[in-house]
Design an enzyme around this catalytic site. Sequence first.
Site, PDB file in Angstrom:
ATOM      1  N   GLY A  40       0.830  -1.212   0.000  1.00  0.00           N
ATOM      2  CA  GLY A  40       0.000   0.000   0.000  1.00  0.00           C
ATOM      3  C   GLY A  40       0.858   1.253   0.000  1.00  0.00           C
ATOM      4  O   GLY A  40       1.950   1.250   0.560  1.00  0.00           O
ATOM      5  N   ARG A 101       1.257  -5.855  -5.014  1.00  0.00           N
ATOM      6  CA  ARG A 101       1.470  -6.785  -3.895  1.00  0.00           C
ATOM      7  C   ARG A 101       1.951  -8.164  -4.335  1.00  0.00           C
ATOM      8  O   ARG A 101       1.764  -9.144  -3.606  1.00  0.00           O
ATOM      9  CB  ARG A 101       0.166  -6.954  -3.107  1.00  0.00           C
ATOM     10  N   ASP A 129       6.165  -5.312   5.913  1.00  0.00           N
ATOM     11  CA  ASP A 129       6.663  -6.628   6.329  1.00  0.00           C
ATOM     12  C   ASP A 129       6.667  -7.643   5.178  1.00  0.00           C
ATOM     13  O   ASP A 129       7.656  -8.360   4.980  1.00  0.00           O
ATOM     14  CB  ASP A 129       5.870  -7.163   7.527  1.00  0.00           C
ATOM     15  N   ILE A 153       1.714   2.426   6.562  1.00  0.00           N
ATOM     16  CA  ILE A 153       0.912   3.272   7.457  1.00  0.00           C
ATOM     17  C   ILE A 153       0.517   2.497   8.706  1.00  0.00           C
ATOM     18  O   ILE A 153       0.165   3.080   9.710  1.00  0.00           O
ATOM     19  CB  ILE A 153      -0.362   3.800   6.755  1.00  0.00           C
ATOM     20  N   TYR A 192     -25.810  12.482  16.923  1.00  0.00           N
ATOM     21  CA  TYR A 192     -25.307  11.298  16.205  1.00  0.00           C
ATOM     22  C   TYR A 192     -24.201  10.587  16.995  1.00  0.00           C
ATOM     23  O   TYR A 192     -23.388  11.215  17.671  1.00  0.00           O
ATOM     24  CB  TYR A 192     -24.706  11.708  14.850  1.00  0.00           C
ATOM     25  N   ARG A 201      -4.594  -2.835   9.273  1.00  0.00           N
ATOM     26  CA  ARG A 201      -4.509  -4.294   9.156  1.00  0.00           C
ATOM     27  C   ARG A 201      -4.721  -4.934  10.522  1.00  0.00           C
ATOM     28  O   ARG A 201      -5.559  -4.448  11.261  1.00  0.00           O
ATOM     29  CB  ARG A 201      -3.166  -4.685   8.551  1.00  0.00           C
ATOM     30  N   GLU A 251      -9.650  -1.869  11.917  1.00  0.00           N
ATOM     31  CA  GLU A 251     -10.225  -2.793  10.931  1.00  0.00           C
ATOM     32  C   GLU A 251      -9.882  -4.251  11.270  1.00  0.00           C
ATOM     33  O   GLU A 251     -10.557  -5.169  10.821  1.00  0.00           O
ATOM     34  CB  GLU A 251      -9.740  -2.446   9.518  1.00  0.00           C
ATOM     35  N   TYR A 312      -7.973   4.709   2.914  1.00  0.00           N
ATOM     36  CA  TYR A 312      -7.203   5.073   1.723  1.00  0.00           C
ATOM     37  C   TYR A 312      -6.840   6.559   1.710  1.00  0.00           C
ATOM     38  O   TYR A 312      -5.790   6.928   1.189  1.00  0.00           O
ATOM     39  CB  TYR A 312      -7.983   4.678   0.458  1.00  0.00           C
TER      40      TYR A 312
HETATM   41  P1  FBP Z   1       0.853  -2.357   3.594  1.00  0.00           P
HETATM   42  O1  FBP Z   1       0.892  -3.447   4.605  1.00  0.00           O
HETATM   43  O2  FBP Z   1       1.241  -2.791   2.261  1.00  0.00           O
HETATM   44  O3  FBP Z   1       1.600  -1.135   4.034  1.00  0.00           O
HETATM   45  O4  FBP Z   1      -0.670  -1.911   3.431  1.00  0.00           O
HETATM   46  C1  FBP Z   1      -1.356  -1.096   4.262  1.00  0.00           C
HETATM   47  C2  FBP Z   1      -2.840  -1.161   4.070  1.00  0.00           C
HETATM   48  O5  FBP Z   1      -3.323   0.138   3.826  1.00  0.00           O
HETATM   49  C3  FBP Z   1      -3.573  -1.797   5.253  1.00  0.00           C
HETATM   50  O6  FBP Z   1      -3.790  -0.889   6.298  1.00  0.00           O
HETATM   51  C4  FBP Z   1      -4.843  -2.278   4.625  1.00  0.00           C
HETATM   52  O7  FBP Z   1      -5.436  -3.337   5.359  1.00  0.00           O
HETATM   53  C5  FBP Z   1      -4.384  -2.766   3.279  1.00  0.00           C
HETATM   54  O8  FBP Z   1      -3.242  -1.988   2.962  1.00  0.00           O
HETATM   55  C6  FBP Z   1      -5.420  -2.591   2.214  1.00  0.00           C
HETATM   56  O9  FBP Z   1      -5.017  -3.300   1.113  1.00  0.00           O
HETATM   57  P2  FBP Z   1      -5.389  -2.929  -0.381  1.00  0.00           P
HETATM   58  O10 FBP Z   1      -4.533  -1.761  -0.762  1.00  0.00           O
HETATM   59  O11 FBP Z   1      -5.014  -4.145  -1.130  1.00  0.00           O
HETATM   60  O12 FBP Z   1      -6.842  -2.595  -0.407  1.00  0.00           O
END
Ligand code: FBP
Length: 431
Positions: A40, A101, A129, A153, A192, A201, A251, A312
């Site tokens: 990401g 990826r 990682d 991130i 609200y 992640r 998440e 995002y």
């Molecule tokens: P990295 O582990 O590659 O840095 O990704 C971060 C991340 O933004 C996570 O927080 C999230 O769960 C995942 O990527 C989302 O994956 P995708 O970009 O495939 O939707």
Amino acid sequence: VALSLLASLFPKSSTFTPQVLIKKPARLAPLQIGLLFSGGPASGGHNVACGLFDALAPGSSLIGFLGGPQGLIDNKRKALSKNELDLFRNTGGFDLLGTGRTKIETAEQIDRVAHHLKDLDGLLIVGGDDSQTNAAHLAEKLNTPILGVPKTIDGDLRGPEIELSFGFDTAATTYSELIGNLGCDALSDKKYWHIVKLMGRSASHLTLECALRTRPNFTLIAEERKSLSAWVDELASLIAKRSYGLVVFPEGLLEFVSDLSSCPLPFLNQLQEGTDPHGNLPLSQIKTEELLIAMVKERGVSFKPVPHFYGYEGRSAFPTPFDAHYGYALGRLAAIAFRDRLTGQLLTLQNLKGRVEEWVPKAVPLYSLLHFEERKGIKKPVIAKTVVSLKSPSYRTLAADRSKWAVADHYLNPGPCQFSSLERRPFTLDR
Ligand code: FBP
């Protein structure tokens, strides 16, 4: 047993030791260096490219592989010029080269990569990682020097010698700005409940950091390992007491709950479908915020919920001053490490709490970060994700203060990224 198995799989890398790098300018020999972004996006990545380019000796070239590891396998590349890089300095995202990826693991993929790197003096992998697991395998098998810098991130690529990845601070700052705005809105109209899921992640680092910056009424840290029904009971009893409020949660929640099977089937199916090539669950795609709302309603509590997901928008924001400097310094460090023909190392900066001039450059063997983990049903050597420690000072601060924040309003509204000074550091840098 695991250690000796690891050493037998990585005979070359297992002899590498950590090194403190000397910040003297790179030798005047020109180098041809490859670069790729992986996983990401994370803000500060473009500055890694700029720092590396600026620190290479005259006559050098920087070759970018397009679209992440797949671009390396397919030899999709372009030479980066100063003019082009100048357009990307201090910007977010990975759109300079694109990212992906792909997991590099088959013998055929590795042969193709070895072939494509023959004309280069080194390859820098900007990744988290999973991407650095790729780097560790390539460094073991190839003669071309392979180095990595810690990007993500999520803040989960940490270790005794890796204080933080770049990108985390920008994401936390972006989300905290938005959460702060919601707190202000909730306080204004008092009707609200804002239920905010945050990226990160498996790990709750971003949630913890944002909670400390904004003081919501309810913060769920998945590493506390409660059952889903216990979390929902707690949340429902708080919601029943107030007409408005702010909830933040990671998440990765479902990865830690003990009663996952009690989840409605559509959520369980979504969890199992669509894992990425590294075996990661599609956590960002699962609407856990709606699940929590439905479960609170099932308990007979009536409230006006507004679900949010912040993810995002924090990965490609303009970098905070901290991430801009951190990324740039890592790029310059890579030029020094390639000059010294290092390979199989993750380049880091230590003493990040100090001023930029006090940061200590270090090279940490990727091999030392590997351990065996089950991925897609098979035990594989991978770099472990570090989750929130319940012993860390920042977690303890949250634990001590959150009951106060639950009942009375203590919202903080930190404002936009432009308000953050170069001296500000993430709370969770203390682990
Ligand atoms: P990295 O582990 O590659 O840095 O990704 C971060 C991340 O933004 C996570 O927080 C999230 O769960 C995942 O990527 C989302 O994956 P995708 O970009 O495939 O939707």
